[in-house]
Design a protein around this motif. Structure first.
Motif, PDB file in Angstrom:
ATOM      1  N   LYS A 139       0.850  -1.180   0.000  1.00 47.76           N
ATOM      2  CA  LYS A 139       0.000   0.000   0.000  1.00 47.76           C
ATOM      3  C   LYS A 139       0.890   1.234   0.000  1.00 47.76           C
ATOM      4  O   LYS A 139       1.230   1.755   1.038  1.00 47.76           O
ATOM      5  N   TRP A 154       0.850   5.114   9.627  1.00 47.99           N
ATOM      6  CA  TRP A 154       0.118   3.881   9.363  1.00 47.99           C
ATOM      7  C   TRP A 154       0.509   3.186   8.060  1.00 47.99           C
ATOM      8  O   TRP A 154       0.771   1.990   8.024  1.00 47.99           O
ATOM      9  N   ARG A 411      -6.300  -4.449   3.911  1.00 48.94           N
ATOM     10  CA  ARG A 411      -6.044  -3.056   4.273  1.00 48.94           C
ATOM     11  C   ARG A 411      -7.344  -2.250   4.342  1.00 48.94           C
ATOM     12  O   ARG A 411      -7.341  -1.043   4.084  1.00 48.94           O
ATOM     13  N   CYS A 413     -10.379   0.004   5.588  1.00 46.04           N
ATOM     14  CA  CYS A 413     -10.376   1.146   6.503  1.00 46.04           C
ATOM     15  C   CYS A 413     -10.726   0.709   7.927  1.00 46.04           C
ATOM     16  O   CYS A 413     -11.818   0.202   8.178  1.00 46.04           O
TER      17      CYS A 413
HETATM   18  C1  HEM Z   1     -17.000   7.776   5.770  1.00 43.68           C
HETATM   19  C2  HEM Z   1     -15.827   7.654   6.353  1.00 43.68           C
HETATM   20  C3  HEM Z   1     -14.625   6.940   5.767  1.00 43.68           C
HETATM   21  C4  HEM Z   1     -14.413   6.439   4.502  1.00 43.68           C
HETATM   22  C5  HEM Z   1     -15.346   6.471   3.290  1.00 43.68           C
HETATM   23  C6  HEM Z   1     -13.084   5.826   4.510  1.00 43.68           C
HETATM   24  C7  HEM Z   1     -12.501   5.197   3.427  1.00 43.68           C
HETATM   25  C8  HEM Z   1     -11.246   4.614   3.420  1.00 43.68           C
HETATM   26  C9  HEM Z   1     -10.639   3.926   2.291  1.00 43.68           C
HETATM   27  C10 HEM Z   1     -11.293   3.711   0.918  1.00 43.68           C
HETATM   28  C11 HEM Z   1      -9.407   3.503   2.669  1.00 43.68           C
HETATM   29  C12 HEM Z   1      -8.383   2.774   1.785  1.00 43.68           C
HETATM   30  C13 HEM Z   1      -8.539   1.263   1.909  1.00 43.68           C
HETATM   31  C14 HEM Z   1      -7.650   0.501   0.905  1.00 43.68           C
HETATM   32  O1  HEM Z   1      -6.715   1.071   0.342  1.00 43.68           O
HETATM   33  O2  HEM Z   1      -7.908  -0.699   0.704  1.00 43.68           O
HETATM   34  C15 HEM Z   1      -9.215   3.931   4.041  1.00 43.68           C
HETATM   35  C16 HEM Z   1      -8.078   3.677   4.786  1.00 43.68           C
HETATM   36  C17 HEM Z   1      -7.900   4.115   6.064  1.00 43.68           C
HETATM   37  N1  HEM Z   1      -8.817   4.783   6.868  1.00 43.68           N
HETATM   38 FE1  HEM Z   1     -10.692   5.312   6.351  1.00 43.68          FE
HETATM   39  N2  HEM Z   1     -12.528   5.984   5.755  1.00 43.68           N
HETATM   40  C18 HEM Z   1     -13.445   6.646   6.557  1.00 43.68           C
HETATM   41  C19 HEM Z   1     -13.307   6.981   7.891  1.00 43.68           C
HETATM   42  C20 HEM Z   1     -12.169   6.758   8.630  1.00 43.68           C
HETATM   43  C21 HEM Z   1     -12.020   7.124  10.030  1.00 43.68           C
HETATM   44  C22 HEM Z   1     -13.126   7.780  10.873  1.00 43.68           C
HETATM   45  C23 HEM Z   1     -10.760   6.757  10.380  1.00 43.68           C
HETATM   46  C24 HEM Z   1     -10.049   6.903  11.694  1.00 43.68           C
HETATM   47  C25 HEM Z   1     -10.456   7.629  12.684  1.00 43.68           C
HETATM   48  C26 HEM Z   1     -10.115   6.146   9.210  1.00 43.68           C
HETATM   49  C27 HEM Z   1      -8.828   5.648   9.182  1.00 43.68           C
HETATM   50  C28 HEM Z   1      -8.248   5.022   8.088  1.00 43.68           C
HETATM   51  C29 HEM Z   1      -6.880   4.484   8.086  1.00 43.68           C
HETATM   52  C30 HEM Z   1      -5.879   4.526   9.241  1.00 43.68           C
HETATM   53  C31 HEM Z   1      -6.674   3.914   6.813  1.00 43.68           C
HETATM   54  C32 HEM Z   1      -5.391   3.204   6.301  1.00 43.68           C
HETATM   55  C33 HEM Z   1      -5.591   1.689   6.396  1.00 43.68           C
HETATM   56  C34 HEM Z   1      -4.376   0.884   5.897  1.00 43.68           C
HETATM   57  O3  HEM Z   1      -3.403   1.470   5.458  1.00 43.68           O
HETATM   58  O4  HEM Z   1      -4.433  -0.342   5.966  1.00 43.68           O
HETATM   59  N3  HEM Z   1     -10.991   6.170   8.176  1.00 43.68           N
HETATM   60  N4  HEM Z   1     -10.354   4.604   4.488  1.00 43.68           N
END
Ligand code: HEM
Length: 467
Positions: A139, A154, A411, A413
């Motif tokens: 990633k 992260w 990975r 979210c």
């Molecule tokens: C409607 C709200 C949200 C949407 C639509 C969303 C969407 C996403 C998406 C599409 C990814 C990428 C996944 C991938 O590459 O396979 C992601 C990663 C991530 N999200 Fe969210 N997210 C949301 C809310 C949040 C919140 C509230 C947090 C933390 C407080 C958060 C923390 C993270 C983190 C740390 C990653 C990285 C995960 C990794 O590297 O494995 N997200 N998110």
């Protein structure tokens, strides 16, 4: 080292001393005539080698790389302008269709922002991107500016280290049992923010909704993560976050006057602020002071008023209430399908691998965009029509591996359940207290990494008690 430096200085000296070809003696000009063809051959060899390597033609046993032209390294822009213009105008689908026609394959490669990008097809490509382990795909496929600003923590974790971090985050922050404890905090924040910025406006008042919702979300996150409830302090963070996020998709030039420089400065201030807050929070914890379209609208009102009626004395929302908001969740999923928050799954090949008869080389970026999956008319019926009922039966209206609002698999979210909770609670209180309409319904939603409203997101609100 000193000798090498001296040799280089000497060679440079000689080079700089080569006389002007128009005023040279015959022996000097024959030297120039010798140097030019040598340079020409060298440059041609470098370009040819690069082309052969980039196209993977060196390995006869391997299948060919995906079709598609790559730009010359450093000086070539490739599809950068074309893709960025299409992306920002929400025309990625047209861009992809044109490339598929040009390349004769749904899997194709190109150069964007100086990187080789392979576009995979859906659903198979999404399956690969979300299920491959770190030895195949990592990633790391985001623009350099984004990576330097956002991915310092992260995203740089891999393999066992990443698993340990994710388990830790789930155990202490994202786990469902913990989220249930957060629910009253989230609800109080939503109600307070609505009271502060939305209530008491005259009937038909116009509100900048995007900015207001961002303040609301910042309030929720700062209280959950830092126990910070002082709205003046939170207010200081908001403009810093705005400047920070403006630098995510720009040329990463860290010099005064450039956006990236401003974003890095804002990042430093945010970190300083967070460090102060964490110190304060730790001290409190140590001292034991811390305490822990009309039809859609009508259906939403029906769902939420039933929940409100089931409660006596205006009681707070429970976890069960959230679980019963099934129609609301379908509306939210459909909203994110039509306008994805994150419009692509992005990875980077960590090794050479084969996909559908093509070789994908180590270091190439591998993407699958929502234009190829959840907005693709070959996979989704009438993808431009807003229809929450497509989510009624899992895997039917929206086939598996075509929709990834929170990513999928390894990975995915980690904030998904928290995000879901905040959105549902906010929606409940909005439906309860307001009716609203768009001031400029024709205003477009455009993209600068994340979606934004061209000309602002003005809505006209009418406060009341709607259930
Ligand atoms: C409607 C709200 C949200 C949407 C639509 C969303 C969407 C996403 C998406 C599409 C990814 C990428 C996944 C991938 O590459 O396979 C992601 C990663 C991530 N999200 Fe969210 N997210 C949301 C809310 C949040 C919140 C509230 C947090 C933390 C407080 C958060 C923390 C993270 C983190 C740390 C990653 C990285 C995960 C990794 O590297 O494995 N997200 N998110």
């Amino acid at each position: 080292m000193a000798k090498v430096a001296a040799d280089i200085r000497l060679s440079l000296h000689h080079l700089l001393e080569v006389p002007n070809i128009f005023t040279t003696s015959s022996s000097e000009s024959s030297l120039v005539y010798f140097i030019f063809p040598v340079l020409l051959v060298a440059v041609t060899t470098i370009i040819l080698t690069w082309r052969i390597v980039a196209n993977g033609m060196t390995d006869a046993k391997r299948p060919p790389p995906p079709p598609g032209k790559l730009a010359l390294p450093i000086i070539g822009f490739g599809d950068t302008m074309k893709f960025m213009a299409a992306f920002s105008r929400r025309e990625t689908r047209e861009y992809v269709a044109q490339k598929i026609k040009e390349c004769g394959s749904p899997v194709f490669k190109t150069t964007i922002l100086g990187r080789t990008i392979v576009f995979l097809d859906a659903p198979d490509g999404v399956k690969l991107l979300t299920s491959a382990t770190d030895d195949i795909l990592i990633k790391n496929s985001v623009p350099a500016s984004f990576q330097r600003l956002v991915s310092k923590g992260w995203m740089n974790y891999r393999g066992q280290e990443f698993k340990a971090l994710k388990n830790h985050a789930t155990d202490h922050f994202f786990g469902l049992d913990i989220l249930q404890r957060y629910l009253p905090i989230v609800e109080r924040n939503v109600v307070e923010q609505i009271g502060r910025s939305w209530m008491g406006q005259e009937y038909g008042a116009v509100i900048e909704s995007h900015s207001n919702i961002k303040t609301l979300l910042l309030g929720v996150i700062t209280e959950l993560c830092l126990g910070l409830t002082d709205s003046t302090e939170i207010g200081k963070l908001k403009p810093l976050f705005e400047i920070f996020s403006e630098g995510m998709f720009v040329v990463p030039v860290n010099l005064p006057g450039f956006q990236f420089y401003r974003s890095l400065q804002a990042d430093k201030q945010i970190i300083r602020f967070l460090k102060q807050q964490i110190t304060r929070r730790r001290k409190e914890l140590k001292e034991g002071r811390a305490s822990p379209n009309q039809k859609v609208y009508e259906q939403l009102i029906q769902e939420h008023s039933a929940i409100a009626r089931s409660k006596q004395d205006n009681k707070c929302l429970t976890w069960e209430d959230l679980r019963s908001m099934k129609y609301s969740w379908r509306v939210i999923l459909e909203t994110m399908r039509v306008t994805p928050v994150i419009a692509s799954i992005m990875r980077e090949a960590n090794n050479d691998f084969e996909y559908k008869g093509f070789t994908i080389k180590k270091g190439w970026k591998v993407w699958c965009t929502s234009a190829q999956s959840s907005q693709n008319p070959d996979l989704i019926d009438n993808p431009d029509v807003f229809d929450p009922s497509r989510f009624e039966q899992p895997g039917v209206g929206v086939p598996r591996y075509t929709y990834f609002p929170f990513g999928m698999g390894y990975r995915q979210c980690p904030g998904m359940e928290l995000g879901k909770m905040v959105i549902l609670v906010t929606l409940h209180h909005f439906l309860k207290n307001f009716k609203w309409s768009l001031v400029n319904p024709e205003a477009k939603i455009l993209y600068a990494v994340l979606p934004y409203f061209d000309g602002g997101s003005l809505i006209r609100i009418s406060q009341g008690e709607y259930f």
